[in-house]
Write a protein that holds these residues in place. Structure first.
Motif, PDB file in Angstrom:
ATOM      1  N   LEU A 120     146.072 -29.209  52.727  1.00  0.00           N
ATOM      2  CA  LEU A 120     147.489 -29.013  52.424  1.00  0.00           C
ATOM      3  C   LEU A 120     147.698 -27.939  51.364  1.00  0.00           C
ATOM      4  O   LEU A 120     148.630 -27.137  51.472  1.00  0.00           O
ATOM      5  CB  LEU A 120     148.112 -30.327  51.942  1.00  0.00           C
ATOM      6  CG  LEU A 120     148.303 -31.430  52.980  1.00  0.00           C
ATOM      7  CD1 LEU A 120     148.836 -32.687  52.301  1.00  0.00           C
ATOM      8  CD2 LEU A 120     149.260 -30.972  54.070  1.00  0.00           C
ATOM      9  N   GLY A 121     146.853 -27.919  50.358  1.00  0.00           N
ATOM     10  CA  GLY A 121     147.150 -27.092  49.198  1.00  0.00           C
ATOM     11  C   GLY A 121     146.200 -25.961  48.896  1.00  0.00           C
ATOM     12  O   GLY A 121     146.431 -25.194  47.965  1.00  0.00           O
ATOM     13  N   ASN A 122     145.123 -25.820  49.684  1.00  0.00           N
ATOM     14  CA  ASN A 122     144.110 -24.837  49.338  1.00  0.00           C
ATOM     15  C   ASN A 122     143.815 -23.933  50.537  1.00  0.00           C
ATOM     16  O   ASN A 122     143.120 -24.317  51.469  1.00  0.00           O
ATOM     17  CB  ASN A 122     142.825 -25.550  48.880  1.00  0.00           C
ATOM     18  CG  ASN A 122     141.820 -24.602  48.255  1.00  0.00           C
ATOM     19  OD1 ASN A 122     141.521 -23.557  48.807  1.00  0.00           O
ATOM     20  ND2 ASN A 122     141.285 -24.993  47.105  1.00  0.00           N
ATOM     21  N   ARG A 123     144.363 -22.733  50.496  1.00  0.00           N
ATOM     22  CA  ARG A 123     144.197 -21.797  51.616  1.00  0.00           C
ATOM     23  C   ARG A 123     142.730 -21.455  51.859  1.00  0.00           C
ATOM     24  O   ARG A 123     142.280 -21.376  53.009  1.00  0.00           O
ATOM     25  CB  ARG A 123     144.996 -20.527  51.335  1.00  0.00           C
ATOM     26  CG  ARG A 123     144.872 -19.467  52.410  1.00  0.00           C
ATOM     27  CD  ARG A 123     145.743 -18.272  52.109  1.00  0.00           C
ATOM     28  NE  ARG A 123     145.782 -17.333  53.214  1.00  0.00           N
ATOM     29  CZ  ARG A 123     146.646 -16.334  53.296  1.00  0.00           C
ATOM     30  NH1 ARG A 123     147.541 -16.153  52.333  1.00  0.00           N
ATOM     31  NH2 ARG A 123     146.631 -15.517  54.333  1.00  0.00           N
ATOM     32  N   THR A 124     141.980 -21.246  50.789  1.00  0.00           N
ATOM     33  CA  THR A 124     140.564 -20.883  50.926  1.00  0.00           C
ATOM     34  C   THR A 124     139.800 -21.959  51.672  1.00  0.00           C
ATOM     35  O   THR A 124     138.985 -21.661  52.565  1.00  0.00           O
ATOM     36  CB  THR A 124     139.945 -20.643  49.542  1.00  0.00           C
ATOM     37  OG1 THR A 124     140.638 -19.589  48.888  1.00  0.00           O
ATOM     38  CG2 THR A 124     138.471 -20.287  49.664  1.00  0.00           C
ATOM     39  N   ARG A 177     137.049 -24.090  56.432  1.00  0.00           N
ATOM     40  CA  ARG A 177     136.846 -25.154  57.419  1.00  0.00           C
ATOM     41  C   ARG A 177     137.402 -24.779  58.800  1.00  0.00           C
ATOM     42  O   ARG A 177     137.076 -25.422  59.798  1.00  0.00           O
ATOM     43  CB  ARG A 177     137.497 -26.456  56.938  1.00  0.00           C
ATOM     44  CG  ARG A 177     136.857 -27.036  55.683  1.00  0.00           C
ATOM     45  CD  ARG A 177     137.501 -28.363  55.300  1.00  0.00           C
ATOM     46  NE  ARG A 177     137.299 -29.364  56.326  1.00  0.00           N
ATOM     47  CZ  ARG A 177     136.219 -30.119  56.432  1.00  0.00           C
ATOM     48  NH1 ARG A 177     135.229 -29.981  55.573  1.00  0.00           N
ATOM     49  NH2 ARG A 177     136.123 -31.011  57.395  1.00  0.00           N
ATOM     50  N   GLY A 178     138.273 -23.761  58.833  1.00  0.00           N
ATOM     51  CA  GLY A 178     138.851 -23.354  60.112  1.00  0.00           C
ATOM     52  C   GLY A 178     139.768 -24.396  60.702  1.00  0.00           C
ATOM     53  O   GLY A 178     139.867 -24.526  61.929  1.00  0.00           O
ATOM     54  N   GLN A 213     142.962 -27.337  69.916  1.00  0.00           N
ATOM     55  CA  GLN A 213     141.886 -28.287  69.645  1.00  0.00           C
ATOM     56  C   GLN A 213     142.281 -29.195  68.477  1.00  0.00           C
ATOM     57  O   GLN A 213     142.486 -28.730  67.361  1.00  0.00           O
ATOM     58  CB  GLN A 213     140.584 -27.550  69.306  1.00  0.00           C
ATOM     59  CG  GLN A 213     139.421 -28.496  69.037  1.00  0.00           C
ATOM     60  CD  GLN A 213     138.216 -27.798  68.433  1.00  0.00           C
ATOM     61  OE1 GLN A 213     138.186 -26.576  68.298  1.00  0.00           O
ATOM     62  NE2 GLN A 213     137.214 -28.550  68.048  1.00  0.00           N
ATOM     63  N   ILE A 214     142.413 -30.481  68.768  1.00  0.00           N
ATOM     64  CA  ILE A 214     142.703 -31.472  67.735  1.00  0.00           C
ATOM     65  C   ILE A 214     141.385 -32.121  67.341  1.00  0.00           C
ATOM     66  O   ILE A 214     140.714 -32.731  68.174  1.00  0.00           O
ATOM     67  CB  ILE A 214     143.691 -32.543  68.238  1.00  0.00           C
ATOM     68  CG1 ILE A 214     144.966 -31.886  68.801  1.00  0.00           C
ATOM     69  CG2 ILE A 214     144.038 -33.515  67.109  1.00  0.00           C
ATOM     70  CD1 ILE A 214     145.746 -31.063  67.813  1.00  0.00           C
ATOM     71  N   ARG A 215     141.007 -31.992  66.101  1.00  0.00           N
ATOM     72  CA  ARG A 215     139.717 -32.523  65.655  1.00  0.00           C
ATOM     73  C   ARG A 215     139.825 -33.966  65.172  1.00  0.00           C
ATOM     74  O   ARG A 215     138.899 -34.756  65.367  1.00  0.00           O
ATOM     75  CB  ARG A 215     139.152 -31.648  64.539  1.00  0.00           C
ATOM     76  CG  ARG A 215     138.740 -30.266  65.034  1.00  0.00           C
ATOM     77  CD  ARG A 215     138.176 -29.407  63.917  1.00  0.00           C
ATOM     78  NE  ARG A 215     137.695 -28.122  64.424  1.00  0.00           N
ATOM     79  CZ  ARG A 215     137.330 -27.108  63.652  1.00  0.00           C
ATOM     80  NH1 ARG A 215     137.393 -27.229  62.330  1.00  0.00           N
ATOM     81  NH2 ARG A 215     136.901 -25.981  64.190  1.00  0.00           N
ATOM     82  N   GLU A 216     140.946 -34.289  64.523  1.00  0.00           N
ATOM     83  CA  GLU A 216     141.121 -35.648  63.997  1.00  0.00           C
ATOM     84  C   GLU A 216     142.569 -36.079  64.177  1.00  0.00           C
ATOM     85  O   GLU A 216     143.486 -35.260  64.028  1.00  0.00           O
ATOM     86  CB  GLU A 216     140.763 -35.707  62.501  1.00  0.00           C
ATOM     87  CG  GLU A 216     139.331 -35.345  62.187  1.00  0.00           C
ATOM     88  CD  GLU A 216     139.087 -35.141  60.688  1.00  0.00           C
ATOM     89  OE1 GLU A 216     137.923 -34.977  60.316  1.00  0.00           O
ATOM     90  OE2 GLU A 216     140.067 -35.127  59.910  1.00  0.00           O
ATOM     91  N   ALA A 247     147.711 -34.925  62.356  1.00  0.00           N
ATOM     92  CA  ALA A 247     146.626 -34.317  63.121  1.00  0.00           C
ATOM     93  C   ALA A 247     145.935 -33.237  62.309  1.00  0.00           C
ATOM     94  O   ALA A 247     146.578 -32.523  61.533  1.00  0.00           O
ATOM     95  CB  ALA A 247     147.161 -33.723  64.427  1.00  0.00           C
ATOM     96  N   VAL A 248     144.644 -33.129  62.487  1.00  0.00           N
ATOM     97  CA  VAL A 248     143.879 -32.004  61.950  1.00  0.00           C
ATOM     98  C   VAL A 248     143.528 -31.122  63.136  1.00  0.00           C
ATOM     99  O   VAL A 248     142.839 -31.544  64.062  1.00  0.00           O
ATOM    100  CB  VAL A 248     142.603 -32.469  61.223  1.00  0.00           C
ATOM    101  CG1 VAL A 248     141.780 -31.257  60.771  1.00  0.00           C
ATOM    102  CG2 VAL A 248     142.965 -33.345  60.028  1.00  0.00           C
ATOM    103  N   ALA A 249     144.048 -29.876  63.137  1.00  0.00           N
ATOM    104  CA  ALA A 249     143.868 -28.958  64.257  1.00  0.00           C
ATOM    105  C   ALA A 249     142.973 -27.800  63.852  1.00  0.00           C
ATOM    106  O   ALA A 249     142.971 -27.360  62.701  1.00  0.00           O
ATOM    107  CB  ALA A 249     145.222 -28.422  64.731  1.00  0.00           C
ATOM    108  N   ALA A 250     142.213 -27.280  64.819  1.00  0.00           N
ATOM    109  CA  ALA A 250     141.369 -26.115  64.585  1.00  0.00           C
ATOM    110  C   ALA A 250     142.203 -24.844  64.666  1.00  0.00           C
ATOM    111  O   ALA A 250     143.094 -24.731  65.502  1.00  0.00           O
ATOM    112  CB  ALA A 250     140.250 -26.067  65.623  1.00  0.00           C
TER     113      ALA A 250
END
Length: 276
Positions: A21-25, A30-31, A50-53, A100-103
């Motif tokens: 959420l808060g860290n672009r790097t 992590r992509g 691609q949904i990873r989680e 969702a965590v997406a690639a």
């Protein structure tokens, strides 16, 4: 639905999500990025991202929509306590039932479809994630083929940008490029394929009003930084500059608003041409 990992405390897994959420790097490393909201998650799934989680609220009576996503999407399913879901959802009074965590897709200009009527928008060095999301939403609404973000800019995958796009980020290609040179090289390749793409900058002192320019042809439309406008490199590359006529006391328009006006004019012209 098969039960998987459960997270109820601020452990390492939670801290990874928080960093997205808060860290672009860390997002880039992590992509991947966190997707909040029913419509953005739905759009990501429908458009094959691609949904990873998939994170779901352990205490909620899940809706049919959430149950279907959990049953059908190939992703790790993680039960998360409501307190942590609320924190990750970033809304004070709402606990999301699903996150969702997406690639991230590759930043490749070949993702943008090429054709004789293509309309692609460049947003040069935007500083506001909200403006990026708003421009992407407008580009999607008015039929653009893609959006390119150039230069030192806010992040397309910042949660503010993702939310402001209301899911449109997942519906059309959005590519981040470090400078204008790579985009101009792509334009050269497009032109070599026989597509006469014009580069049109938006500028308050443009020679033509937006309605006077022929947006039915293949066009790369440029929108500049919210404060300083287009870079000198982009200005030098323009074939034409267009302006938005203004009649009130406002000195200028918000960058995403200006882009929306030009995109509407483009859609208006293309609709009229199709009727002829």
């Amino acid at each position: 639905m098969a039960m998987g990992l459960r997270v109820s405390g601020r452990n390492a897994r939670f801290q990874q999500w928080q960093a997205l959420l808060g860290n672009r790097t860390k997002r880039q490393r992590r992509g991947e990025f966190l997707v909040q909201g029913v419509r953005p998650i739905t759009m990501a799934i429908e458009h094959g991202w691609q949904i990873r989680e998939l994170l779901y609220d352990t205490s909620a009576q899940l809706s049919r929509w959430a149950r279907k996503a959990l049953d059908t999407v190939r992703a790790e399913k993680i039960a998360v306590s409501p307190e942590l879901m609320q924190e990750l959802g970033e809304k004070v009074d709402t606990v999301p039932e699903l996150l969702a965590v997406a690639a991230m897709p590759e930043d490749d200009l070949r993702r943008i479809p090429v054709g004789p009527t293509m309309l692609t928008v460049v947003f040069d060095r935007p500083t506001s994630p909200g403006n990026i999301g708003t421009l992407v939403r407008s580009a999607d609404a008015f039929g653009a083929s893609g959006v390119i973000i150039t230069g030192h800019a806010a992040d397309v995958y910042d949660p503010k940008a993702v939310r402001a796009s209301t899911g449109s980020l997942f519906a059309l290609p959005v590519v981040q490029m470090p400078s204008h040179q790579a985009v101009l090289s792509w334009v050269t390749d497009v032109r070599a394929d026989g597509i006469g793409m014009s580069i049109v900058g938006t500028d308050e002192r443009g020679a033509l009003a937006a309605a006077e320019y022929d947006f039915t042809q293949a066009t790369l439309t440029l929108v500049g930084n919210e404060t300083t406008g287009l870079s000198s490199g982009w200005r030098a590359a323009c074939d034409q500059f267009v302006r938005i006529p203004m009649f009130g006391s406002a000195s200028s328009l918000n960058a995403a608003t200006a882009a929306t006006v030009v995109l509407y004019e483009s859609a208006r012209q293309r609709t009229a041409a199709a009727r002829r």
